[in-house]
Design an enzyme around this catalytic site. Structure first.
Site, mmCIF file in Angstrom:
data_model
loop_
_atom_site.group_PDB
_atom_site.id
_atom_site.type_symbol
_atom_site.label_atom_id
_atom_site.label_comp_id
_atom_site.label_asym_id
_atom_site.label_seq_id
_atom_site.Cartn_x
_atom_site.Cartn_y
_atom_site.Cartn_z
ATOM 1 N N TYR A 1 -3.369 11.024 1.495
ATOM 2 C CA TYR A 1 -3.854 10.982 0.113
ATOM 3 C C TYR A 1 -3.825 12.377 -0.504
ATOM 4 O O TYR A 1 -3.399 12.570 -1.650
ATOM 5 C CB TYR A 1 -5.283 10.426 0.068
ATOM 6 N N ASP B 1 0.845 -1.187 0.000
ATOM 7 C CA ASP B 1 0.000 0.000 0.000
ATOM 8 C C ASP B 1 0.892 1.253 0.000
ATOM 9 O O ASP B 1 1.839 1.335 -0.763
ATOM 10 C CB ASP B 1 -0.968 -0.038 1.191
ATOM 11 N N HIS C 1 -4.478 -7.744 -0.308
ATOM 12 C CA HIS C 1 -3.748 -6.500 -0.113
ATOM 13 C C HIS C 1 -3.008 -6.430 1.219
ATOM 14 O O HIS C 1 -1.923 -5.868 1.300
ATOM 15 C CB HIS C 1 -4.751 -5.349 -0.204
#
Length: 299
Positions: free
Chosen positions: A226, A96, A277
Site C-alpha cells: 500500500y 484486489d 470481493h
C-alpha cells in the site's frame, strides 16, 4: 508459486493474482476446474495451465529488500515469471491488488497477454468530463452509493497501511489474535455473508489464509505494498487488450460500466447474482464459468 499444468492439449496459460489480505489459498478451489474442466463438468477446450504466484512480500515469496516494490514492480516480476516458464502467450486474471497487477500486464506485456479478466474493476469518474453521470443508469449510481455508505467507516486500514505499514506490522506480527482480527474483519465486511461470515467461508478457509501470514511473518511486507503503490510512478493508459469484468454485488467498490469503458477495452461484462470481493474463494463456480466463457474466443 503454484504451477499446475493441464493434461489437455492446447490449454491456455493463465496467471491468477491475489491481493491483500488474501493469498494463493483463494485459488485452491478453482485450480482443478480450470486445469481439468472435463472432471468438473466442463469441456476440454476450456482447459488452462494455471500459475498462481504469491506476490513478492506475501506468504511464501521473499520480502523485498529495497524500497519501491510497488504494484508496477510486482507486474514486472510476474511478466518475467511467465517468460521464465516459457509462456509467450497467456491470459491473466485478478482481483484486489491482483486486478492492478493484471491491468499492468495488459498494458505493458500486451505482446504476450491475449486478454485480462478482472473481478475488481478500479476506476472513478473520467477526468475532463463535464458531467460524468450523464448517461449512467440510475441503478448503477444507486448501488455504488449504497455500497459506499455501507463501507464508509471501513477505510482506515488503507490509510494506516499506506502511511505507517512498519508500525502496524510490528504489532500484528507479534499477536496471532491481532492478526486474525485484522484479516478476518476484511473477509467479513467484503463478502456476501449476510451478517454471518460462515455463510461465505469456512473456518478452515479463513484460518489457512491467516496461517500463511503468521507462519511466514509476512504481514508487514504485504501491507507495505500500500505504501509503495501510493508512490508508484505508473501513469495508467487505456488498456487495449480484450478485457472482461465480473461484478459481484458485495465488492468493496461497485463500478460504473461507462466509466470503466473509458479505461479498458471491455468485451464482456457480467453482473453476478451473489458474492463479494474474494470471488475465487466465495463463489468459485461463478468465477470459473465466467473465465471460461471469456477466453473461449481468445485462444
Amino acid at each position: 508459486f503454484i504451477h499446475q499444468r493441464s493434461k489437455h492439449k492446447n490449454a491456455l496459460p493463465l496467471i491468477l493474482t491475489h491481493g491483500w489480505p488474501g493469498s494463493i489459498v483463494e485459488f485452491i478451489d478453482i485450480i482443478g476446474p480450470l486445469t481439468d474442466p472435463v472432471a468438473h463438468g466442463g469441456k476440454a477446450e476450456d482447459a488452462f495451465h494455471v500459475i498462481c504466484p504469491s506476490m513478492p512480500g506475501f506468504g511464501f515469496s521473499d520480502k523485498p529488500r529495497e524500497p519501491g516494490f510497488s504494484v508496477s514492480r510486482v507486474g514486472e516480476t510476474l511478466a518475467k515469471l511467465m517468460e521464465r516458464l516459457g509462456y509467450r502467450r497467456y491470459a491473466a486474471q485478478g482481483g484486489d491488488w491482483g486486478s492492478s497487477v493484471t491491468t499492468w500486464l495488459g498494458e505493458h506485456d500486451s505482446d504476450h497477454v491475449v486478454g485480462i479478466h478482472l473481478n475488481f474493476a478500479r476506476g472513478g469518474a473520467p477526468e475532463g468530463v463535464k458531467d460524468p453521470m450523464k448517461g449512467v443508469p440510475e441503478k448503477e449510481i444507486q448501488r455504488m452509493r449504497e455500497r459506499e455508505e455501507e463501507l464508509k467507516d471501513h477505510w482506515a486500514y488503507a490509510d494506516i497501511q499506506g502511511t505507517r505499514p512498519q508500525t502496524l506490522g510490528y504489532g500484528l506480527n507479534d499477536s496471532p489474535v491481532g492478526l486474525a482480527g485484522w484479516i478476518t474483519d476484511k473477509f467479513y465486511i467484503w463478502s456476501d455473508s449476510r451478517g454471518d461470515i460462515e455463510n461465505s467461508f469456512t473456518k478452515d478457509q479463513l484460518l489457512t489464509n491467516i496461517m500463511i501470514y503468521w507462519t511466514t511473518e509476512s504481514i508487514t511486507s504485504s501491507t507495505r505494498l500500500y505504501y509503495e503503490s501510493r508512490r508508484d510512478s505508473w501513469k495508467r493508459g487505456r488498456i487495449e487488450v480484450p478485457t472482461a469484468v465480473a461484478v459481484f454485488p458485495k465488492e468493496i467498490r461497485l463500478p460504473i460500466r461507462k466509466w470503466v469503458e473509458t479505461r479498458y477495452n471491455i468485451q464482456q461484462w457480467t453482473e453476478m447474482p451473489r458474492g463479494g470481493h474474494f470471488a475465487a474463494l466465495e463463489e468459485p463456480e461463478l468465477l470459473v464459468e465466467d473465465v471460461r466463457m471469456f477466453f473461449r474466443n481468445l485462444r
